[in-house]
Design a protein around this motif. Sequence first.
Motif, PDB file in Angstrom:
ATOM      1  N   VAL A 183       0.906  -1.228  -0.016  1.00 15.16           N
ATOM      2  CA  VAL A 183      -0.093  -0.066  -0.046  1.00 15.16           C
ATOM      3  C   VAL A 183       0.972   1.278  -0.109  1.00 15.16           C
ATOM      4  O   VAL A 183       2.141   0.988   0.219  1.00 15.16           O
ATOM      5  CB  VAL A 183      -0.779   0.090   1.327  1.00 15.16           C
ATOM      6  CG1 VAL A 183      -1.964  -1.046   0.982  1.00 15.16           C
ATOM      7  CG2 VAL A 183      -0.219   0.012   2.641  1.00 15.16           C
ATOM      8  N   GLU A 218      -0.534   4.093   1.594  1.00 14.80           N
ATOM      9  CA  GLU A 218      -1.001   4.823   2.665  1.00 14.80           C
ATOM     10  C   GLU A 218      -2.127   3.830   3.407  1.00 14.80           C
ATOM     11  O   GLU A 218      -2.751   3.231   2.737  1.00 14.80           O
ATOM     12  CB  GLU A 218      -1.745   6.091   2.408  1.00 14.80           C
ATOM     13  CG  GLU A 218      -2.177   6.859   3.328  1.00 14.80           C
ATOM     14  CD  GLU A 218      -2.941   8.211   3.170  1.00 14.80           C
ATOM     15  OE1 GLU A 218      -3.870   8.563   3.592  1.00 14.80           O
ATOM     16  OE2 GLU A 218      -2.183   8.812   2.021  1.00 14.80           O
ATOM     17  N   LEU A 219      -2.145   3.960   4.748  1.00 10.44           N
ATOM     18  CA  LEU A 219      -3.323   2.985   5.557  1.00 10.44           C
ATOM     19  C   LEU A 219      -3.735   3.769   6.551  1.00 10.44           C
ATOM     20  O   LEU A 219      -2.815   4.295   7.707  1.00 10.44           O
ATOM     21  CB  LEU A 219      -2.424   1.650   5.832  1.00 10.44           C
ATOM     22  CG  LEU A 219      -3.427   0.837   6.607  1.00 10.44           C
ATOM     23  CD1 LEU A 219      -3.981  -0.100   5.591  1.00 10.44           C
ATOM     24  CD2 LEU A 219      -2.505  -0.171   7.573  1.00 10.44           C
ATOM     25  N   TYR A 227      -4.861   3.725  10.167  1.00  7.33           N
ATOM     26  CA  TYR A 227      -4.746   2.664  11.010  1.00  7.33           C
ATOM     27  C   TYR A 227      -5.553   3.114  12.320  1.00  7.33           C
ATOM     28  O   TYR A 227      -5.227   4.477  12.692  1.00  7.33           O
ATOM     29  CB  TYR A 227      -3.350   2.315  11.398  1.00  7.33           C
ATOM     30  CG  TYR A 227      -3.086   1.462  12.541  1.00  7.33           C
ATOM     31  CD1 TYR A 227      -3.814   0.206  12.862  1.00  7.33           C
ATOM     32  CD2 TYR A 227      -2.257   1.696  13.670  1.00  7.33           C
ATOM     33  CE1 TYR A 227      -3.642  -0.530  13.984  1.00  7.33           C
ATOM     34  CE2 TYR A 227      -2.060   1.092  14.741  1.00  7.33           C
ATOM     35  CZ  TYR A 227      -2.803  -0.122  15.025  1.00  7.33           C
ATOM     36  OH  TYR A 227      -2.466  -0.767  16.086  1.00  7.33           O
ATOM     37  N   THR A 271      -9.737   4.570   4.690  1.00 13.11           N
ATOM     38  CA  THR A 271      -9.128   3.309   4.325  1.00 13.11           C
ATOM     39  C   THR A 271      -7.664   3.251   4.045  1.00 13.11           C
ATOM     40  O   THR A 271      -6.876   2.719   4.692  1.00 13.11           O
ATOM     41  CB  THR A 271      -9.801   2.650   3.162  1.00 13.11           C
ATOM     42  OG1 THR A 271      -9.746   3.685   2.040  1.00 13.11           O
ATOM     43  CG2 THR A 271     -11.260   2.447   3.352  1.00 13.11           C
ATOM     44  N   GLY A 272      -7.354   3.915   3.043  1.00 12.71           N
ATOM     45  CA  GLY A 272      -5.873   4.176   2.546  1.00 12.71           C
ATOM     46  C   GLY A 272      -6.004   3.880   1.110  1.00 12.71           C
ATOM     47  O   GLY A 272      -6.911   3.865   0.469  1.00 12.71           O
ATOM     48  N   LYS A 314      -7.346   1.149  -2.495  1.00 14.77           N
ATOM     49  CA  LYS A 314      -8.367   0.623  -1.199  1.00 14.77           C
ATOM     50  C   LYS A 314      -8.701  -0.350  -0.744  1.00 14.77           C
ATOM     51  O   LYS A 314      -8.657  -0.938   0.418  1.00 14.77           O
ATOM     52  CB  LYS A 314      -9.594   1.285  -1.694  1.00 14.77           C
ATOM     53  CG  LYS A 314     -10.851   1.335  -0.882  1.00 14.77           C
ATOM     54  CD  LYS A 314     -12.018   1.986  -1.426  1.00 14.77           C
ATOM     55  CE  LYS A 314     -12.220   3.457  -1.597  1.00 14.77           C
ATOM     56  NZ  LYS A 314     -13.633   3.824  -1.793  1.00 14.77           N
ATOM     57  N   SER A 357      -5.698  -1.956   1.345  1.00 14.59           N
ATOM     58  CA  SER A 357      -5.925  -1.151   2.523  1.00 14.59           C
ATOM     59  C   SER A 357      -6.772  -1.712   3.557  1.00 14.59           C
ATOM     60  O   SER A 357      -6.484  -1.922   4.637  1.00 14.59           O
ATOM     61  CB  SER A 357      -6.129   0.265   2.374  1.00 14.59           C
ATOM     62  OG  SER A 357      -5.070   0.912   1.622  1.00 14.59           O
ATOM     63  N   THR A 390       2.054   6.575   6.593  1.00 16.92           N
ATOM     64  CA  THR A 390       2.607   6.577   5.173  1.00 16.92           C
ATOM     65  C   THR A 390       4.094   6.266   5.447  1.00 16.92           C
ATOM     66  O   THR A 390       4.467   6.072   6.561  1.00 16.92           O
ATOM     67  CB  THR A 390       2.680   8.158   4.754  1.00 16.92           C
ATOM     68  OG1 THR A 390       3.487   9.042   5.409  1.00 16.92           O
ATOM     69  CG2 THR A 390       1.203   8.463   4.245  1.00 16.92           C
TER      70      THR A 390
END
Length: 409
Positions: free
Chosen positions: A162, A164-165, A167, A322-323, A326, A329, A384
Amino acid sequence: MKLKVPLEQFLRQKLIKWAENRYTYVAYFTDNNIHYPYSGFQDQLMAGNQSILLHDIPSSGKEVVGIISYDFKNRIEDLGSNNKSIINHPDQLFFLPEIKISISDDVLIIDHPSADILYQEILHTPLPTHPILLDEIKALTNKEQYLQNVDQIKQRIIEGDVYELNYCIAFESDIKEIAPTSLFLKLMEASPMPFSAYFKANDQVLVCASPERFIKRQKSKIIAQPIKGTIRRGSTPLEDQKYKNSLLNSEKERSENLMIVDLMRNDLSKISSTGSVSVEELFGIYSFRHVHQMISTISAVLNENCTIEEVFQNTFPMGSMTGAPKIKSMELIDHYENFKRGWFSGTVGYLDKDGNFDFNVIIRSIFIDFSSSKIMFAVGSAITFDSVPEQEYEECLLKVRSILEVLNA
Protein backbone atom coordinates in the motif's frame (compact mmCIF):
# COMPACT_ATOMS: atom_id res chain seq x y z
CA MET A 1 -49.64 25.67 10.75
CA LYS A 2 -46.08 26.94 11.21
CA LEU A 3 -44.75 27.82 14.66
CA LYS A 4 -41.42 29.62 15.22
CA VAL A 5 -39.77 29.89 18.65
CA PRO A 6 -36.23 30.81 19.81
CA LEU A 7 -34.15 27.69 20.36
CA GLU A 8 -32.35 27.71 23.69
CA GLN A 9 -29.85 24.94 24.45
CA PHE A 10 -32.19 23.24 26.94
CA LEU A 11 -34.94 23.18 24.28
CA ARG A 12 -32.60 21.47 21.81
CA GLN A 13 -32.14 18.63 24.30
CA LYS A 14 -35.88 18.49 25.04
CA LEU A 15 -36.60 18.29 21.31
CA ILE A 16 -34.37 15.23 20.85
CA LYS A 17 -35.66 13.58 24.04
CA TRP A 18 -39.27 14.20 22.99
CA ALA A 19 -38.64 12.52 19.64
CA GLU A 20 -36.96 9.55 21.36
CA ASN A 21 -40.04 9.04 23.52
CA ARG A 22 -42.29 8.82 20.45
CA TYR A 23 -40.28 7.22 17.67
CA THR A 24 -38.04 4.19 17.07
CA TYR A 25 -35.61 6.13 14.88
CA VAL A 26 -34.40 9.65 15.63
CA ALA A 27 -31.79 11.77 13.86
CA TYR A 28 -30.67 15.30 14.66
CA PHE A 29 -28.18 17.07 12.40
CA THR A 30 -26.35 20.36 12.95
CA ASP A 31 -23.51 22.38 11.43
CA ASN A 32 -23.02 24.29 14.72
CA ASN A 33 -23.04 27.52 12.67
CA ILE A 34 -19.59 26.72 11.27
CA HIS A 35 -18.59 28.04 7.86
CA TYR A 36 -17.68 25.26 5.43
CA PRO A 37 -17.34 24.99 1.64
CA TYR A 38 -20.73 23.84 0.30
CA SER A 39 -21.99 24.36 3.89
CA GLY A 40 -22.30 21.75 6.64
CA PHE A 41 -25.34 19.73 7.67
CA GLN A 42 -28.74 21.40 7.67
CA ASP A 43 -29.92 21.99 11.24
CA GLN A 44 -32.92 19.67 11.61
CA LEU A 45 -34.52 16.83 13.51
CA MET A 46 -36.22 13.92 11.73
CA ALA A 47 -37.89 10.91 13.33
CA GLY A 48 -39.99 7.93 12.30
CA ASN A 49 -40.87 4.27 12.78
CA GLN A 50 -40.60 2.82 9.27
CA SER A 51 -37.24 1.46 8.09
CA ILE A 52 -36.19 1.03 4.46
CA LEU A 53 -33.24 -0.63 2.71
CA LEU A 54 -30.71 1.31 0.63
CA HIS A 55 -31.75 -0.71 -2.43
CA ASP A 56 -35.37 0.45 -2.07
CA ILE A 57 -34.75 4.18 -1.69
CA PRO A 58 -36.53 6.00 -4.54
CA SER A 59 -34.61 8.49 -6.67
CA SER A 60 -36.92 11.31 -5.57
CA GLY A 61 -40.20 12.06 -3.87
CA LYS A 62 -39.33 10.95 -0.32
CA GLU A 63 -37.11 12.20 2.47
CA VAL A 64 -34.89 9.46 3.91
CA VAL A 65 -32.40 9.35 6.78
CA GLY A 66 -29.79 6.65 7.22
CA ILE A 67 -26.55 5.25 8.51
CA ILE A 68 -24.11 2.80 6.92
CA SER A 69 -21.52 0.78 8.80
CA TYR A 70 -17.91 0.60 7.66
CA ASP A 71 -18.46 -3.17 7.38
CA PHE A 72 -20.95 -2.57 4.56
CA LYS A 73 -17.75 -2.80 2.48
CA ASN A 74 -18.10 -6.59 2.69
CA ARG A 75 -21.26 -6.35 0.55
CA ILE A 76 -19.48 -4.22 -2.04
CA GLU A 77 -16.17 -6.08 -2.27
CA ASP A 78 -15.03 -9.66 -1.61
CA LEU A 79 -13.90 -8.82 1.93
CA GLY A 80 -14.55 -9.97 5.48
CA SER A 81 -14.32 -8.68 9.04
CA ASN A 82 -13.02 -11.27 11.48
CA ASN A 83 -12.33 -8.99 14.42
CA LYS A 84 -14.56 -8.79 17.49
CA SER A 85 -17.54 -6.45 17.63
CA ILE A 86 -17.56 -4.16 20.65
CA ILE A 87 -21.04 -3.08 19.59
CA ASN A 88 -22.92 -5.12 17.00
CA HIS A 89 -24.06 -2.38 14.63
CA PRO A 90 -26.30 -3.16 11.64
CA ASP A 91 -24.56 -2.74 8.27
CA GLN A 92 -27.24 -0.33 7.07
CA LEU A 93 -30.25 1.36 8.64
CA PHE A 94 -32.44 3.87 6.80
CA PHE A 95 -35.83 5.24 7.85
CA LEU A 96 -38.65 7.39 6.44
CA PRO A 97 -39.27 10.46 8.63
CA GLU A 98 -42.80 10.94 9.90
CA ILE A 99 -41.93 14.31 11.34
CA LYS A 100 -39.34 16.93 10.48
CA ILE A 101 -38.54 19.97 12.61
CA SER A 102 -36.13 22.52 11.18
CA ILE A 103 -33.88 25.04 12.90
CA SER A 104 -32.78 28.26 11.23
CA ASP A 105 -30.71 30.99 12.91
CA ASP A 106 -31.39 29.36 16.29
CA VAL A 107 -35.16 29.45 15.70
CA LEU A 108 -37.17 26.25 16.02
CA ILE A 109 -39.62 25.87 13.11
CA ILE A 110 -42.48 23.40 13.54
CA ASP A 111 -44.44 23.11 10.29
CA HIS A 112 -47.29 20.80 11.35
CA PRO A 113 -51.12 20.99 11.68
CA SER A 114 -50.72 20.48 15.45
CA ALA A 115 -47.65 22.69 15.87
CA ASP A 116 -48.90 24.31 19.11
CA ILE A 117 -49.61 20.95 20.72
CA LEU A 118 -46.26 19.50 19.65
CA TYR A 119 -44.41 22.53 21.01
CA GLN A 120 -46.11 22.18 24.38
CA GLU A 121 -45.21 18.48 24.45
CA ILE A 122 -41.58 19.33 23.66
CA LEU A 123 -41.51 22.11 26.24
CA HIS A 124 -42.80 19.81 28.99
CA THR A 125 -40.57 16.85 28.20
CA PRO A 126 -38.51 16.13 31.34
CA LEU A 127 -34.76 16.11 30.92
CA PRO A 128 -32.57 13.33 32.35
CA THR A 129 -30.77 14.37 35.53
CA HIS A 130 -28.35 11.47 36.09
CA PRO A 131 -24.66 12.00 35.33
CA ILE A 132 -22.27 10.08 33.09
CA LEU A 133 -21.04 7.09 35.12
CA LEU A 134 -18.73 4.61 33.41
CA ASP A 135 -16.32 1.92 34.44
CA GLU A 136 -12.68 2.54 33.54
CA ILE A 137 -12.20 3.46 29.87
CA LYS A 138 -9.92 0.83 28.37
CA ALA A 139 -7.81 1.10 25.24
CA LEU A 140 -7.95 -2.10 23.19
CA THR A 141 -4.44 -1.33 21.91
CA ASN A 142 -1.74 -0.03 24.24
CA LYS A 143 0.95 2.42 23.14
CA GLU A 144 3.64 -0.24 22.71
CA GLN A 145 1.37 -2.37 20.50
CA TYR A 146 0.40 0.72 18.51
CA LEU A 147 4.01 1.69 17.82
CA GLN A 148 4.88 -1.87 16.78
CA ASN A 149 1.92 -2.02 14.39
CA VAL A 150 2.81 1.32 12.81
CA ASP A 151 6.36 0.03 12.20
CA GLN A 152 4.93 -3.11 10.58
CA ILE A 153 2.56 -1.07 8.41
CA LYS A 154 5.48 1.09 7.27
CA GLN A 155 7.29 -2.11 6.27
CA ARG A 156 4.25 -3.13 4.17
CA ILE A 157 4.48 0.29 2.50
CA ILE A 158 8.19 -0.25 1.77
CA GLU A 159 7.32 -3.64 0.25
CA GLY A 160 4.78 -1.95 -2.03
CA ASP A 161 1.54 -3.44 -0.62
CA VAL A 162 0.00 0.00 0.00
CA TYR A 163 0.99 3.66 -0.23
CA GLU A 164 -1.03 4.80 2.75
CA LEU A 165 -3.11 3.04 5.43
CA ASN A 166 -5.62 4.50 7.87
CA TYR A 167 -4.87 2.61 11.09
CA CYS A 168 -7.28 2.99 14.02
CA ILE A 169 -7.45 2.02 17.68
CA ALA A 170 -10.55 1.65 19.85
CA PHE A 171 -11.58 2.36 23.44
CA GLU A 172 -14.44 0.81 25.40
CA SER A 173 -16.16 0.94 28.77
CA ASP A 174 -19.17 -0.47 30.57
CA ILE A 175 -22.03 1.93 31.25
CA LYS A 176 -23.39 2.49 34.74
CA GLU A 177 -25.46 5.58 33.93
CA ILE A 178 -25.61 7.77 30.87
CA ALA A 179 -27.93 10.29 29.21
CA PRO A 180 -27.05 10.37 25.49
CA THR A 181 -28.89 13.63 24.75
CA SER A 182 -26.95 15.40 27.50
CA LEU A 183 -23.71 13.82 26.26
CA PHE A 184 -24.42 15.08 22.75
CA LEU A 185 -24.85 18.68 23.89
CA LYS A 186 -21.70 18.49 26.02
CA LEU A 187 -19.72 17.22 23.01
CA MET A 188 -21.17 20.01 20.84
CA GLU A 189 -19.96 22.55 23.42
CA ALA A 190 -16.52 20.96 23.68
CA SER A 191 -16.04 20.28 19.96
CA PRO A 192 -18.53 22.01 17.63
CA MET A 193 -18.21 20.56 14.12
CA PRO A 194 -20.02 21.13 10.79
CA PHE A 195 -21.17 17.51 10.33
CA SER A 196 -22.42 16.73 13.81
CA ALA A 197 -25.24 14.26 14.32
CA TYR A 198 -27.25 12.42 16.94
CA PHE A 199 -28.71 9.14 15.67
CA LYS A 200 -30.79 6.70 17.71
CA ALA A 201 -32.10 3.34 16.52
CA ASN A 202 -33.67 1.06 19.13
CA ASP A 203 -31.00 0.53 21.84
CA GLN A 204 -28.11 2.02 19.87
CA VAL A 205 -27.04 5.67 19.81
CA LEU A 206 -24.46 7.62 17.81
CA VAL A 207 -23.13 10.87 19.27
CA CYS A 208 -21.10 12.41 16.46
CA ALA A 209 -18.90 15.53 16.20
CA SER A 210 -17.49 15.02 12.72
CA PRO A 211 -15.50 17.66 10.82
CA GLU A 212 -15.63 15.69 7.56
CA ARG A 213 -18.05 15.35 4.66
CA PHE A 214 -18.05 12.05 2.79
CA ILE A 215 -20.26 12.88 -0.17
CA LYS A 216 -22.95 15.36 -1.16
CA ARG A 217 -25.29 15.61 -4.10
CA GLN A 218 -26.47 19.09 -5.10
CA LYS A 219 -28.71 18.73 -8.17
CA SER A 220 -26.45 17.22 -10.85
CA LYS A 221 -23.26 17.92 -8.90
CA ILE A 222 -21.52 15.38 -6.66
CA ILE A 223 -19.00 16.62 -4.07
CA ALA A 224 -16.42 14.83 -1.90
CA GLN A 225 -14.27 16.57 0.73
CA PRO A 226 -11.64 14.25 2.26
CA ILE A 227 -9.64 15.34 5.29
CA LYS A 228 -6.02 14.32 5.54
CA GLY A 229 -3.72 16.43 7.68
CA THR A 230 -4.17 17.45 11.32
CA ILE A 231 -2.31 19.75 13.71
CA ARG A 232 -3.17 21.23 17.09
CA ARG A 233 -4.29 24.83 17.67
CA GLY A 234 -1.86 27.26 19.25
CA SER A 235 -2.37 28.94 22.63
CA THR A 236 -1.67 32.40 21.16
CA PRO A 237 -2.57 33.93 17.74
CA LEU A 238 1.11 33.86 16.75
CA GLU A 239 1.57 30.23 17.76
CA ASP A 240 -1.75 29.31 16.12
CA GLN A 241 -0.63 30.81 12.80
CA LYS A 242 2.71 29.02 13.13
CA TYR A 243 0.94 25.64 13.45
CA LYS A 244 -1.37 26.50 10.57
CA ASN A 245 1.57 27.35 8.29
CA SER A 246 3.36 24.19 9.40
CA LEU A 247 0.39 22.07 8.34
CA LEU A 248 0.02 23.87 5.01
CA ASN A 249 3.70 23.40 4.15
CA SER A 250 4.14 19.85 5.45
CA GLU A 251 5.26 17.58 2.60
CA LYS A 252 4.06 14.53 4.56
CA GLU A 253 0.54 15.91 5.08
CA ARG A 254 0.32 17.12 1.48
CA SER A 255 1.38 13.69 0.25
CA GLU A 256 -1.28 11.98 2.43
CA ASN A 257 -3.96 14.37 1.24
CA LEU A 258 -3.01 14.09 -2.44
CA MET A 259 -3.14 10.28 -2.39
CA ILE A 260 -6.71 10.34 -1.07
CA VAL A 261 -7.69 13.10 -3.52
CA ASP A 262 -6.50 10.89 -6.38
CA LEU A 263 -8.42 7.94 -4.95
CA MET A 264 -11.62 10.00 -4.63
CA ARG A 265 -11.19 11.38 -8.16
CA ASN A 266 -11.06 7.81 -9.39
CA ASP A 267 -14.14 6.82 -7.35
CA LEU A 268 -16.17 9.78 -8.62
CA SER A 269 -15.15 9.10 -12.23
CA LYS A 270 -17.07 5.78 -12.07
CA ILE A 271 -20.39 7.58 -11.54
CA SER A 272 -19.78 10.86 -13.38
CA SER A 273 -19.79 12.34 -16.87
CA THR A 274 -16.51 11.82 -18.72
CA GLY A 275 -14.06 14.64 -18.05
CA SER A 276 -16.24 16.31 -15.40
CA VAL A 277 -14.17 15.40 -12.31
CA SER A 278 -12.24 18.39 -10.99
CA VAL A 279 -10.31 19.36 -7.86
CA GLU A 280 -11.89 22.65 -6.75
CA GLU A 281 -9.60 23.15 -3.77
CA LEU A 282 -6.37 21.34 -2.90
CA PHE A 283 -4.83 21.50 0.59
CA GLY A 284 -7.34 23.95 2.06
CA ILE A 285 -6.63 24.68 5.75
CA TYR A 286 -9.68 24.95 8.02
CA SER A 287 -9.66 25.70 11.74
CA PHE A 288 -11.82 24.08 14.40
CA ARG A 289 -11.92 24.34 18.21
CA HIS A 290 -8.90 22.13 18.93
CA VAL A 291 -7.31 21.42 15.54
CA HIS A 292 -6.47 22.75 12.09
CA GLN A 293 -7.35 20.33 9.26
CA MET A 294 -6.21 20.00 5.66
CA ILE A 295 -9.28 19.55 3.45
CA SER A 296 -9.58 19.17 -0.32
CA THR A 297 -12.73 19.49 -2.42
CA ILE A 298 -13.41 17.30 -5.47
CA SER A 299 -16.55 17.62 -7.60
CA ALA A 300 -18.07 16.07 -10.71
CA VAL A 301 -21.26 15.97 -12.77
CA LEU A 302 -23.22 12.90 -11.69
CA ASN A 303 -24.40 10.50 -14.37
CA GLU A 304 -28.06 10.90 -15.19
CA ASN A 305 -30.32 8.42 -13.34
CA CYS A 306 -27.48 7.34 -11.02
CA THR A 307 -29.08 6.04 -7.80
CA ILE A 308 -27.79 6.59 -4.28
CA GLU A 309 -27.13 2.84 -4.08
CA GLU A 310 -24.85 3.11 -7.11
CA VAL A 311 -23.10 6.11 -5.54
CA PHE A 312 -22.29 4.13 -2.39
CA GLN A 313 -21.30 1.01 -4.31
CA ASN A 314 -18.66 3.00 -6.18
CA THR A 315 -17.37 5.34 -3.47
CA PHE A 316 -17.81 3.62 -0.10
CA PRO A 317 -15.93 3.34 2.20
CA MET A 318 -14.40 6.78 1.90
CA GLY A 319 -10.70 6.75 1.00
CA SER A 320 -9.75 8.96 3.94
CA MET A 321 -10.64 6.08 6.31
CA THR A 322 -9.09 3.25 4.31
CA GLY A 323 -5.93 4.24 2.44
CA ALA A 324 -4.63 3.55 -1.04
CA PRO A 325 -5.07 1.34 -2.93
CA LYS A 326 -8.43 0.89 -1.24
CA ILE A 327 -9.07 -2.89 -1.35
CA LYS A 328 -5.59 -3.88 -0.17
CA SER A 329 -5.79 -1.23 2.55
CA MET A 330 -9.07 -2.69 3.82
CA GLU A 331 -7.51 -6.17 3.95
CA LEU A 332 -4.59 -4.86 6.01
CA ILE A 333 -6.90 -2.83 8.27
CA ASP A 334 -8.65 -6.05 9.24
CA HIS A 335 -5.24 -7.63 9.92
CA TYR A 336 -3.70 -4.88 12.07
CA GLU A 337 -6.77 -3.59 13.89
CA ASN A 338 -8.27 -5.68 16.70
CA PHE A 339 -11.90 -4.55 16.57
CA LYS A 340 -14.76 -4.45 14.09
CA ARG A 341 -15.33 -0.81 13.20
CA GLY A 342 -19.12 -0.96 12.88
CA TRP A 343 -20.56 2.54 12.54
CA PHE A 344 -17.14 4.10 13.20
CA SER A 345 -15.74 5.36 9.86
CA GLY A 346 -19.09 4.65 8.27
CA THR A 347 -21.48 7.43 7.29
CA VAL A 348 -24.72 9.05 8.44
CA GLY A 349 -26.85 11.58 6.56
CA TYR A 350 -30.08 12.38 4.78
CA LEU A 351 -31.79 12.70 1.39
CA ASP A 352 -34.39 15.29 0.43
CA LYS A 353 -37.44 14.86 -1.81
CA ASP A 354 -35.51 16.06 -4.88
CA GLY A 355 -32.88 13.33 -4.54
CA ASN A 356 -30.19 15.60 -3.10
CA PHE A 357 -28.24 14.13 -0.21
CA ASP A 358 -25.46 14.84 2.28
CA PHE A 359 -23.46 12.23 4.25
CA ASN A 360 -20.56 12.68 6.65
CA VAL A 361 -17.64 10.54 7.80
CA ILE A 362 -18.39 9.10 11.25
CA ILE A 363 -15.29 10.10 13.20
CA ARG A 364 -14.80 11.96 16.54
CA SER A 365 -17.85 10.00 17.70
CA ILE A 366 -19.16 8.05 20.69
CA PHE A 367 -21.20 4.87 20.27
CA ILE A 368 -23.63 3.66 22.93
CA ASP A 369 -25.43 0.32 23.17
CA PHE A 370 -27.95 -0.03 26.00
CA SER A 371 -28.65 -3.72 25.33
CA SER A 372 -25.04 -4.62 26.22
CA SER A 373 -24.38 -1.57 28.45
CA LYS A 374 -21.32 -0.75 26.34
CA ILE A 375 -19.81 2.47 25.13
CA MET A 376 -17.00 2.73 22.57
CA PHE A 377 -15.10 5.23 20.48
CA ALA A 378 -12.18 4.96 18.09
CA VAL A 379 -9.55 7.12 16.46
CA GLY A 380 -6.89 6.76 13.78
CA SER A 381 -4.47 8.42 11.42
CA ALA A 382 -2.97 7.86 8.00
CA ILE A 383 0.28 5.90 8.06
CA THR A 384 2.72 6.60 5.23
CA PHE A 385 6.41 5.91 4.56
CA ASP A 386 7.29 9.19 6.33
CA SER A 387 5.20 8.50 9.45
CA VAL A 388 6.90 8.75 12.84
CA PRO A 389 5.08 6.26 15.14
CA GLU A 390 5.29 8.48 18.25
CA GLN A 391 3.87 11.45 16.34
CA GLU A 392 1.02 9.35 14.92
CA TYR A 393 0.14 8.22 18.45
CA GLU A 394 0.12 11.83 19.65
CA GLU A 395 -2.16 12.76 16.73
CA CYS A 396 -4.61 10.06 17.81
CA LEU A 397 -4.65 11.43 21.38
CA LEU A 398 -5.22 14.96 20.02
CA LYS A 399 -8.20 13.84 17.94
CA VAL A 400 -9.80 11.98 20.85
CA ARG A 401 -9.19 14.75 23.39
CA SER A 402 -12.70 16.23 23.38
CA ILE A 403 -14.34 12.83 23.78
CA LEU A 404 -12.18 11.96 26.77
CA GLU A 405 -12.84 15.37 28.33
CA VAL A 406 -16.61 14.95 28.02
CA LEU A 407 -16.68 11.37 29.28
CA ASN A 408 -14.30 12.02 32.18
CA ALA A 409 -16.22 15.13 33.21
